[in-house]
Enzyme design. Structure first.
Site, short mmCIF file in Angstrom:
data_model
loop_
_atom_site.label_atom_id
_atom_site.label_comp_id
_atom_site.label_asym_id
_atom_site.label_seq_id
_atom_site.Cartn_x
_atom_site.Cartn_y
_atom_site.Cartn_z
CE1 TYR A 51 -9.94 -3.37 6.71
CE2 TYR A 51 -8.76 -1.76 5.31
CZ TYR A 51 -9.39 -2.90 5.51
OH TYR A 51 -9.29 -3.80 4.40
CB ILE A 225 -4.78 -3.76 -2.54
CG1 ILE A 225 -5.74 -4.74 -1.93
CG2 ILE A 225 -5.63 -2.97 -3.51
CD1 ILE A 225 -7.02 -4.34 -1.38
CE LYS A 227 0.28 -3.90 6.93
NZ LYS A 227 0.23 -4.45 8.47
#
Length: 271
Positions: A51, A225, A227
């Site tokens: 990332y 999870i 974003k």
């Protein structure tokens, strides 16, 4: 974390059920977003070497010492020695002495290195540098191979999972092996927010579409999870923790599953 829902890992540690993802957030944006997420109340932050925002995530966490932080080793750094080097680099970027969860990002079966990578993970866990270890995007055969060759079962497998791609077979495998299921793209890359069934439930509950989807994940014992970059979206997602869907609403989302719902790469082919 006394009032924050957690699940028990197979190594007896607890993991926050709802996490904050940072995929596609650049360094500076990641710092701001992570600070906001922590301020809102999130306790798990997910990042990865690929990332290119581990430094920003580390700055966003700052002095928070009890945050559950997880990162991942990328495909081109697999192999025993290379993994150890790559992880040290991740720790330096994060500004931490350890992480709470370390994951192999993809199995990359054609490379044939994930078993050696897993052996390096075991060493890192035993040294206390990775408190728990797991995998991401692993197939059933990949999971069984690393367990057969090392005797160590991953604590979790992070896979693509959302209402139109529910991964029921992998969830069954995980349950049999004692592995928790963590979900990337839990909102279906945003497309799931527009589904009629989701919109109907959002209207019925007076909640955001994202909270509805995440509440469905939580109901099934999954670890999403999501974003988000704006405070509004970060807060909207977090409200899933207070949302309980009824049986009819859960069934309506369960019915959205599709055989061709995969949006990301196929683990059998991705390297």
């Amino acid at each position: 974390m006394t009032d924050y829902p957690t699940l028990k890992l197979n190594d007896d540690r607890q993991i926050p059920q709802l996490g904050f993802g940072t995929f596609k957030l650049e360094d500076a944006d990641a710092t701001r977003a992570v600070k906001t997420a922590l301020d809102v109340g999130y306790w798990l932050i997910d990042t990865a070497a690929v990332y290119e925002n581990e430094s920003g995530v580390g700055k966003g966490i700052g002095d928070w010492s009890d945050i559950f932080l997880q990162t991942k080793i990328w495909n081109d750094r697999q192999g025993y020695d290379e993994t150890l080097k790559a992880f040290d680099e991740s720790l330096e970027r994060l500004g931490r002495e350890h992480v709470d969860m370390l994951l192999i990002h993809w199995p990359c079966p054609d490379k044939g290195k994930f078993v050696e990578t897993w052996k390096a993970f075991i060493e890192l866990r035993d040294a206390g540098k990775a408190k728990s270890i797991g995998v991401s995007n692993f197939r059933e055969e990949d999971l069984k191979r690393i367990v057969d060759e090392t005797g160590v079962v991953p604590a979790l497998n992070q896979i693509e999972l959302h209402p139109t791609f529910q991964q029921r077979e992998m969830r069954r495998v995980h349950e049999e092996m004692g592995i928790l299921t963590q979900c990337w793209s839990p909102l279906g890359q945003g497309e799931g927010l527009e589904e009629d069934a989701i919109q109907k439930i959002a209207e019925e509950t007076g909640s955001s579409a994202s909270a509805v989807i995440l509440a469905w994940h939580l109901h099934h014992g999954l670890l999403p999870i999501p974003k988000a970059s704006s405070r509004d979206h970060i807060e909207a997602n977090f409200k899933a923790l207070k949302l309980n869907l009824n049986d009819e609403q859960i069934a309506a989302i369960d019915a959205m599953d599709s055989d061709d719902g995969r949006m990301g790469p196929n683990p059998s082919e991705f390297s």
